[in-house]
Design a protein around this motif. Structure first.
Motif, PDB file in Angstrom:
ATOM      1  N   ILE A 141       0.835  -1.201   0.000  1.00 57.41           N
ATOM      2  CA  ILE A 141       0.000   0.000   0.000  1.00 57.41           C
ATOM      3  C   ILE A 141       0.871   1.253   0.000  1.00 57.41           C
ATOM      4  O   ILE A 141       0.646   2.191  -0.772  1.00 57.41           O
ATOM      5  CB  ILE A 141      -0.945  -0.008   1.220  1.00 57.41           C
ATOM      6  CG1 ILE A 141      -1.988  -1.125   1.061  1.00 57.41           C
ATOM      7  CG2 ILE A 141      -1.635   1.345   1.399  1.00 57.41           C
ATOM      8  CD1 ILE A 141      -2.803  -1.389   2.305  1.00 57.41           C
ATOM      9  N   LYS A 142       1.882   1.267   0.851  1.00 56.26           N
ATOM     10  CA  LYS A 142       2.775   2.425   0.927  1.00 56.26           C
ATOM     11  C   LYS A 142       3.555   2.613  -0.377  1.00 56.26           C
ATOM     12  O   LYS A 142       3.757   3.742  -0.837  1.00 56.26           O
ATOM     13  CB  LYS A 142       3.742   2.249   2.094  1.00 56.26           C
ATOM     14  CG  LYS A 142       3.093   2.227   3.464  1.00 56.26           C
ATOM     15  CD  LYS A 142       2.644   3.604   3.915  1.00 56.26           C
ATOM     16  CE  LYS A 142       3.834   4.442   4.298  1.00 56.26           C
ATOM     17  NZ  LYS A 142       3.404   5.761   4.851  1.00 56.26           N
ATOM     18  N   GLU A 143       3.994   1.512  -0.970  1.00 59.06           N
ATOM     19  CA  GLU A 143       4.759   1.586  -2.217  1.00 59.06           C
ATOM     20  C   GLU A 143       3.921   2.149  -3.359  1.00 59.06           C
ATOM     21  O   GLU A 143       4.456   2.745  -4.297  1.00 59.06           O
ATOM     22  CB  GLU A 143       5.301   0.208  -2.589  1.00 59.06           C
ATOM     23  CG  GLU A 143       6.451  -0.257  -1.691  1.00 59.06           C
ATOM     24  CD  GLU A 143       6.859  -1.691  -1.967  1.00 59.06           C
ATOM     25  OE1 GLU A 143       6.142  -2.376  -2.744  1.00 59.06           O
ATOM     26  OE2 GLU A 143       7.891  -2.135  -1.409  1.00 59.06           O
ATOM     27  N   LYS A 144       2.606   1.966  -3.291  1.00 57.78           N
ATOM     28  CA  LYS A 144       1.705   2.485  -4.319  1.00 57.78           C
ATOM     29  C   LYS A 144       1.394   3.967  -4.105  1.00 57.78           C
ATOM     30  O   LYS A 144       0.676   4.580  -4.895  1.00 57.78           O
ATOM     31  CB  LYS A 144       0.393   1.692  -4.320  1.00 57.78           C
ATOM     32  CG  LYS A 144       0.532   0.217  -4.662  1.00 57.78           C
ATOM     33  CD  LYS A 144       0.846  -0.005  -6.128  1.00 57.78           C
ATOM     34  CE  LYS A 144       0.820  -1.500  -6.461  1.00 57.78           C
ATOM     35  NZ  LYS A 144       1.138  -1.751  -7.894  1.00 57.78           N
ATOM     36  N   GLY A 145       1.925   4.533  -3.033  1.00 55.68           N
ATOM     37  CA  GLY A 145       1.690   5.943  -2.760  1.00 55.68           C
ATOM     38  C   GLY A 145       0.329   6.226  -2.153  1.00 55.68           C
ATOM     39  O   GLY A 145      -0.161   7.364  -2.217  1.00 55.68           O
ATOM     40  N   ILE A 146      -0.279   5.207  -1.554  1.00 62.58           N
ATOM     41  CA  ILE A 146      -1.605   5.346  -0.939  1.00 62.58           C
ATOM     42  C   ILE A 146      -1.440   5.492   0.569  1.00 62.58           C
ATOM     43  O   ILE A 146      -0.604   4.814   1.181  1.00 62.58           O
ATOM     44  CB  ILE A 146      -2.477   4.117  -1.269  1.00 62.58           C
ATOM     45  CG1 ILE A 146      -2.683   4.030  -2.781  1.00 62.58           C
ATOM     46  CG2 ILE A 146      -3.818   4.172  -0.541  1.00 62.58           C
ATOM     47  CD1 ILE A 146      -3.330   2.747  -3.241  1.00 62.58           C
ATOM     48  N   ARG A 147      -2.236   6.366   1.158  1.00 61.15           N
ATOM     49  CA  ARG A 147      -2.188   6.536   2.608  1.00 61.15           C
ATOM     50  C   ARG A 147      -2.635   5.247   3.299  1.00 61.15           C
ATOM     51  O   ARG A 147      -3.622   4.627   2.903  1.00 61.15           O
ATOM     52  CB  ARG A 147      -3.087   7.692   3.048  1.00 61.15           C
ATOM     53  CG  ARG A 147      -2.498   9.055   2.745  1.00 61.15           C
ATOM     54  CD  ARG A 147      -3.446  10.167   3.146  1.00 61.15           C
ATOM     55  NE  ARG A 147      -3.813  10.080   4.563  1.00 61.15           N
ATOM     56  CZ  ARG A 147      -3.084  10.559   5.562  1.00 61.15           C
ATOM     57  NH1 ARG A 147      -1.922  11.148   5.303  1.00 61.15           N
ATOM     58  NH2 ARG A 147      -3.489  10.462   6.805  1.00 61.15           N
ATOM     59  N   LEU A 148      -1.885   4.882   4.319  1.00 61.94           N
ATOM     60  CA  LEU A 148      -2.179   3.658   5.069  1.00 61.94           C
ATOM     61  C   LEU A 148      -2.683   4.009   6.460  1.00 61.94           C
ATOM     62  O   LEU A 148      -2.032   4.744   7.204  1.00 61.94           O
ATOM     63  CB  LEU A 148      -0.905   2.800   5.187  1.00 61.94           C
ATOM     64  CG  LEU A 148      -0.973   1.608   6.143  1.00 61.94           C
ATOM     65  CD1 LEU A 148      -1.979   0.573   5.652  1.00 61.94           C
ATOM     66  CD2 LEU A 148       0.416   0.982   6.306  1.00 61.94           C
ATOM     67  N   LYS A 149      -3.852   3.484   6.788  1.00 57.44           N
ATOM     68  CA  LYS A 149      -4.399   3.647   8.128  1.00 57.44           C
ATOM     69  C   LYS A 149      -4.555   2.258   8.744  1.00 57.44           C
ATOM     70  O   LYS A 149      -4.927   1.307   8.060  1.00 57.44           O
ATOM     71  CB  LYS A 149      -5.750   4.361   8.087  1.00 57.44           C
ATOM     72  CG  LYS A 149      -6.353   4.605   9.470  1.00 57.44           C
ATOM     73  CD  LYS A 149      -7.622   5.431   9.391  1.00 57.44           C
ATOM     74  CE  LYS A 149      -8.796   4.621   8.947  1.00 57.44           C
ATOM     75  NZ  LYS A 149     -10.091   5.322   9.162  1.00 57.44           N
ATOM     76  N   ILE A 150      -4.262   2.147  10.024  1.00 58.20           N
ATOM     77  CA  ILE A 150      -4.475   0.900  10.747  1.00 58.20           C
ATOM     78  C   ILE A 150      -5.485   1.152  11.855  1.00 58.20           C
ATOM     79  O   ILE A 150      -5.319   2.069  12.666  1.00 58.20           O
ATOM     80  CB  ILE A 150      -3.162   0.355  11.340  1.00 58.20           C
ATOM     81  CG1 ILE A 150      -2.211  -0.037  10.207  1.00 58.20           C
ATOM     82  CG2 ILE A 150      -3.431  -0.840  12.244  1.00 58.20           C
ATOM     83  CD1 ILE A 150      -0.852  -0.490  10.665  1.00 58.20           C
ATOM     84  N   ASN A 151      -6.550   0.360  11.855  1.00 58.33           N
ATOM     85  CA  ASN A 151      -7.575   0.433  12.885  1.00 58.33           C
ATOM     86  C   ASN A 151      -7.423  -0.748  13.831  1.00 58.33           C
ATOM     87  O   ASN A 151      -7.333  -1.903  13.382  1.00 58.33           O
ATOM     88  CB  ASN A 151      -8.974   0.382  12.280  1.00 58.33           C
ATOM     89  CG  ASN A 151      -9.377   1.694  11.624  1.00 58.33           C
ATOM     90  OD1 ASN A 151      -8.604   2.639  11.587  1.00 58.33           O
ATOM     91  ND2 ASN A 151     -10.583   1.732  11.106  1.00 58.33           N
ATOM     92  N   THR A 152      -7.418  -0.483  15.130  1.00 56.68           N
ATOM     93  CA  THR A 152      -7.354  -1.548  16.123  1.00 56.68           C
ATOM     94  C   THR A 152      -8.461  -1.347  17.142  1.00 56.68           C
ATOM     95  O   THR A 152      -8.507  -0.312  17.816  1.00 56.68           O
ATOM     96  CB  THR A 152      -5.991  -1.566  16.839  1.00 56.68           C
ATOM     97  OG1 THR A 152      -4.954  -1.772  15.874  1.00 56.68           O
ATOM     98  CG2 THR A 152      -5.936  -2.675  17.878  1.00 56.68           C
ATOM     99  N   VAL A 153      -9.369  -2.312  17.223  1.00 58.42           N
ATOM    100  CA  VAL A 153     -10.417  -2.302  18.238  1.00 58.42           C
ATOM    101  C   VAL A 153      -9.871  -3.025  19.470  1.00 58.42           C
ATOM    102  O   VAL A 153      -9.411  -4.164  19.378  1.00 58.42           O
ATOM    103  CB  VAL A 153     -11.691  -3.001  17.730  1.00 58.42           C
ATOM    104  CG1 VAL A 153     -12.739  -3.075  18.846  1.00 58.42           C
ATOM    105  CG2 VAL A 153     -12.252  -2.274  16.518  1.00 58.42           C
ATOM    106  N   VAL A 154      -9.929  -2.355  20.608  1.00 55.59           N
ATOM    107  CA  VAL A 154      -9.342  -2.894  21.830  1.00 55.59           C
ATOM    108  C   VAL A 154     -10.435  -3.523  22.687  1.00 55.59           C
ATOM    109  O   VAL A 154     -11.410  -2.852  23.058  1.00 55.59           O
ATOM    110  CB  VAL A 154      -8.604  -1.804  22.622  1.00 55.59           C
ATOM    111  CG1 VAL A 154      -7.882  -2.414  23.817  1.00 55.59           C
ATOM    112  CG2 VAL A 154      -7.621  -1.057  21.726  1.00 55.59           C
ATOM    113  N   SER A 155     -10.267  -4.796  23.007  1.00 52.85           N
ATOM    114  CA  SER A 155     -11.230  -5.541  23.819  1.00 52.85           C
ATOM    115  C   SER A 155     -10.474  -6.387  24.841  1.00 52.85           C
ATOM    116  O   SER A 155      -9.237  -6.347  24.904  1.00 52.85           O
ATOM    117  CB  SER A 155     -12.087  -6.441  22.926  1.00 52.85           C
ATOM    118  OG  SER A 155     -11.327  -7.559  22.484  1.00 52.85           O
ATOM    119  N   LYS A 156     -11.190  -7.165  25.612  1.00 52.32           N
ATOM    120  CA  LYS A 156     -10.566  -8.053  26.593  1.00 52.32           C
ATOM    121  C   LYS A 156      -9.591  -9.031  25.930  1.00 52.32           C
ATOM    122  O   LYS A 156      -8.621  -9.470  26.551  1.00 52.32           O
ATOM    123  CB  LYS A 156     -11.640  -8.862  27.328  1.00 52.32           C
ATOM    124  CG  LYS A 156     -12.443  -8.081  28.347  1.00 52.32           C
ATOM    125  CD  LYS A 156     -11.624  -7.763  29.589  1.00 52.32           C
ATOM    126  CE  LYS A 156     -12.510  -7.161  30.678  1.00 52.32           C
ATOM    127  NZ  LYS A 156     -11.716  -6.749  31.860  1.00 52.32           N
TER     128      LYS A 156
END
Length: 288
Positions: free
Chosen positions: A143-158
């Motif tokens: 994704i980064k190599e294609k010049g696209i912004r990368l977002k990472i979503n993490t849902v935090v649970s038990k």
């Protein structure tokens, strides 16, 4: 809804419930994807009120007509982004290569780097297939190599509360990291996952542990209060959602219903929504 600032607005469109995963805290409706022609009409109605569409699910890459849908949105002048679990971008990459030319940002939902934890969450197929850390790293790099912004979503649970992502985040170098406190279910028909909920203090501890000087400007941490009534969310049936009460608006699939008509029946806190983007929303950033 004040349309004068529409260029600053994003709608998160959960347009399909289709997904190979079975995450325990997913809030997708047990409905069916609609025909492309119906979605095209929804896109036309969204014009003038939103500038960006974040395609979500379920899993958007499972939708067979995703390409014409995204291309239609682009042709209407929308900026397009997508949030995905990444499974098909890894295992069906050739058929989705077009996506890199159409979206400005790709968000990857990564709740754990441990295979067994992902299985406990339900972030796996019916045959227990999951994405491994190496799969995520390779996908993020592409994704980064294609010049696209990368977002990472993490849902935090038990289930992932004690996990540490710092070295992973540093390695893949996302443009944005979003940490979300798992939200209590509030819609009828959703499975119960009360045993996975965490306290505000537990969430704060997770945020502090997964942050350092090199990451602090990338992390957006949202507790439950910060998330409630702070998003424009559209579901598979063309209804806007109130994620505090669980209420749904009239459907944009109905010919006579416009965006203002639909939004009259739910609550989105406009000031809260706009504050998210300048870091002044209570529960955002100050948790970091």
């Amino acid at each position: 809804m004040n349309t004068s600032n529409n260029m600053e607005r994003t709608v998160n469109w959960h347009f399909t419930p289709e997904c190979d995963f079975k995450c325990k805290y997913c809030f997708r409706l047990q409905s069916k994807s609609r025909k492309f022609e119906q979605y095209r009409e929804v896109l036309k109605k969204l014009q003038g009120y939103f500038s960006r569409i974040n395609f979500a699910g379920g899993e958007p890459t499972r939708y067979k007509q995703l390409q014409p849908l995204v291309e239609e949105a682009c042709s209407l002048g929308f900026e397009c982004t997508i949030i995905t679990n990444g499974f098909y971008l890894v295992h069906n990459a050739d058929s989705l290569s077009w996506l890199f030319n159409k979206v400005s940002s790709i968000g990857i939902s990564i709740d754990s780097l441990a295979q067994e934890t992902n299985r406990k969450i339900g972030r796996c197929t019916s045959s227990e297939k999951t994405l491994l850390r190496g799969d995520y790293e390779k996908l993020c790099r592409e994704i980064k190599e294609k010049g696209i912004r990368l977002k990472i979503n993490t849902v935090v649970s038990k289930l992932n509360l004690h996990e540490n992502f710092i070295e992973f985040y540093k390695g893949v170098q996302p443009d944005r990291i979003k940490l979300l406190q798992v939200l209590k279910p509030n819609q009828k028909g959703l499975p119960s996952y009360e045993n996975l909920l965490i306290t505000e203090e537990e969430f704060r501890c997770f945020v502090r542990r997964n942050n350092d000087e090199t990451l602090k400007d990338l992390i957006v941490a949202e507790n439950n209060e910060a998330m409630l009534n702070a998003y424009y969310v559209l579901d598979v049936d063309g209804c806007f959602l109130d994620n505090a009460s669980g209420a749904r608006s009239n459907s944009l699939l109905e010919k006579e219903i416009s965006v203002p008509d639909a939004l009259k029946t739910i609550r989105v806190d406009e000031q809260k929504y706009l504050a998210r983007y300048n870091g002044t929303l209570s529960g955002v950033k100050n948790l970091v």
